[in-house]
Design an enzyme around this catalytic site. Structure first.
Site, PDB file in Angstrom:
ATOM      1  N   VAL A 132       0.817  -1.130  -0.168  1.00  0.00           N
ATOM      2  CA  VAL A 132       0.088  -0.023   0.009  1.00  0.00           C
ATOM      3  C   VAL A 132       0.702   1.369   0.195  1.00  0.00           C
ATOM      4  CG1 VAL A 132      -2.035  -1.294   1.058  1.00  0.00           C
ATOM      5  CG2 VAL A 132      -0.189  -0.051   2.497  1.00  0.00           C
ATOM      6  N   LEU A 183       6.582  -1.566  -8.381  1.00  0.00           N
ATOM      7  CA  LEU A 183       6.069  -0.519  -8.181  1.00  0.00           C
ATOM      8  C   LEU A 183       6.184   0.115  -7.047  1.00  0.00           C
ATOM      9  CD1 LEU A 183       4.660   1.844  -9.711  1.00  0.00           C
ATOM     10  CD2 LEU A 183       2.477   1.013  -9.377  1.00  0.00           C
ATOM     11  N   LYS A 184       5.669  -0.543  -5.983  1.00  0.00           N
ATOM     12  CA  LYS A 184       5.666   0.038  -4.475  1.00  0.00           C
ATOM     13  C   LYS A 184       7.434   0.521  -4.174  1.00  0.00           C
ATOM     14  CE  LYS A 184       5.549   0.741  -0.176  1.00  0.00           C
ATOM     15  NZ  LYS A 184       4.624   1.679   0.309  1.00  0.00           N
ATOM     16  N   LEU A 185       8.465  -0.183  -4.630  1.00  0.00           N
ATOM     17  CA  LEU A 185       9.611   0.206  -4.435  1.00  0.00           C
ATOM     18  C   LEU A 185      10.220   1.392  -5.053  1.00  0.00           C
ATOM     19  CD1 LEU A 185      11.851  -3.265  -4.406  1.00  0.00           C
ATOM     20  CD2 LEU A 185      10.847  -1.920  -2.148  1.00  0.00           C
TER      21      LEU A 185
END
Ligand code: NAP
Length: 302
Positions: A132, A183-185
């Site tokens: 998230v 994408l979170k990283l």
């Protein structure tokens, strides 16, 4: 290929049994919003004192991960890192049932996501790589952005995302590929750059005897302005680093994941490496439990 959907807040499937493993800053807020949305919530946390207050919100506070996942339609893991998520899920095995959804929201990184998805496959769980974006305040308001990979038409998973988030960004149907974790990283590398950047700006201002308000007035409303830098900067200036919205040791873990992922793909990230070192040093100076904005202190010897 990715696609967006706004959540519908309450219009989807209700009365699910949802287990939340890990009720720290984020997990506790998510559990409260799931209970508010009418789901039967079962929680477990390593330190029970953090899970206990959720009983007031109607959650069943379990004594073990296995007890927490009994009868669960959806299991959410919101733990520190990948190894913790895997360890807790191993301990949940006696309570797992095939077909249950596992929404893996811990920021675990791409490598760990592979091991977690293999565990899911071995136990016949429907796996979602679902980190998230958003910190404590959006988590409490049920306004997180969920980055999700997995079967996007799954009603139960969507109902859970609906309860905790304002936006879902689907990145793919195959959760084992780690597209949401990737994408979170990428997103977190920006978050950490901004946090370390404003920390250094404020440290330089202090060193040169410049009033930091002059700096903020200088950039206000122009292309150099950044709401996030202002938010983190004001935490430092107003000494509001505890309780943390995003803990410094958590940021240090994310910084390491970013540096390792870049190295694995032969990408050189000088700033991310330097940022990871700032978090490490600030933690060593005793700021690990404070908000990551405390990376400011890495500019000073004590
Ligand atoms: P947190 O408050 O530090 O909570 C971490 C949780 O992990 C706690 O429940 C902790 O248990 C548990 N834990 C740690 N190591 C464990 C282990 N070895 N075995 C079992 N449980 C373990 O952190 P948070 O901010 O909620 O973050 C949770 C996850 O969300 C992290 O992956 C973080 O990167 C990600 N995230 C955080 C934010 C944010 O702004 N805070 C935003 C997006 C994503 P104890 O209570 O016993 O220590």
């Amino acid at each position: 290929m990715w696609w967006l959907s706004d959540t519908t807040k309450g219009a989807s499937m209700s009365e699910l049994t949802v287990s939340v493993l890990g009720t720290g800053i984020m997990g506790a807020a998510m559990a409260r919003n799931l209970a508010r949305a009418g789901h039967a919530v079962r929680v477990w946390n390593r330190s029970k004192d953090k899970a206990r207050p959720l009983a007031e919100h109607g959650a069943h506070v379990a004594g073990s991960p296995a007890e927490a996942v009994e009868g669960a339609d959806v299991i959410i893991t919101m733990l520190h890192d990948g190894p913790a998520a895997l360890d807790v899920m191993r301990r949940a095995v006696p309570g797992l049932r095939p077909g249950a959804r596992w929404v893996q929201s811990t920021t675990a990184g791409v490598e760990a996501n592979r091991a977690l998805s293999e565990f899911a496959a071995a136990h016949e769980l429907v796996f979602f790589d679902a980190p998230v974006l958003g910190t404590k305040e959006p988590a409490e308001a049920g306004k997180l952005t969920v980055l999700a990979a997995g079967p996007s038409d799954d009603a139960a998973a969507n109902a859970v995302f609906d309860a905790v988030g304002a936006r879902i960004v689907w990145t793919g149907e195959d959760a084992s590929a780690g597209s949401a974790s990737s994408l979170k990283l990428v997103a977190n590398s920006w978050v950490l750059l901004l946090t370390n950047g404003i920390g250094e700006v404020l440290a330089l201002a202090k060193g040169l005897g410049v009033d930091p308000r002059q700096f903020f007035e200088l950039i206000e409303g122009g292309p150099l302005d950044a709401g996030y830098a202002e938010l983190k900067g004001s935490m430092v200036l107003n000494d509001r680093l505890s309780p943390a919205s995003f803990g410094l040791d958590t940021a240090a873990k994310d910084a390491r994941l970013i540096v390792e992922a870049a190295e694995r793909h032969e990408v050189r990230l000088d700033l991310a490496k330097a940022g990871a070192e700032r978090f490490r040093r600030a933690s060593e100076l005793g700021h690990g439990e404070e908000d990551m904005a405390a990376s400011y202190y890495a500019s000073f010897d004590q």
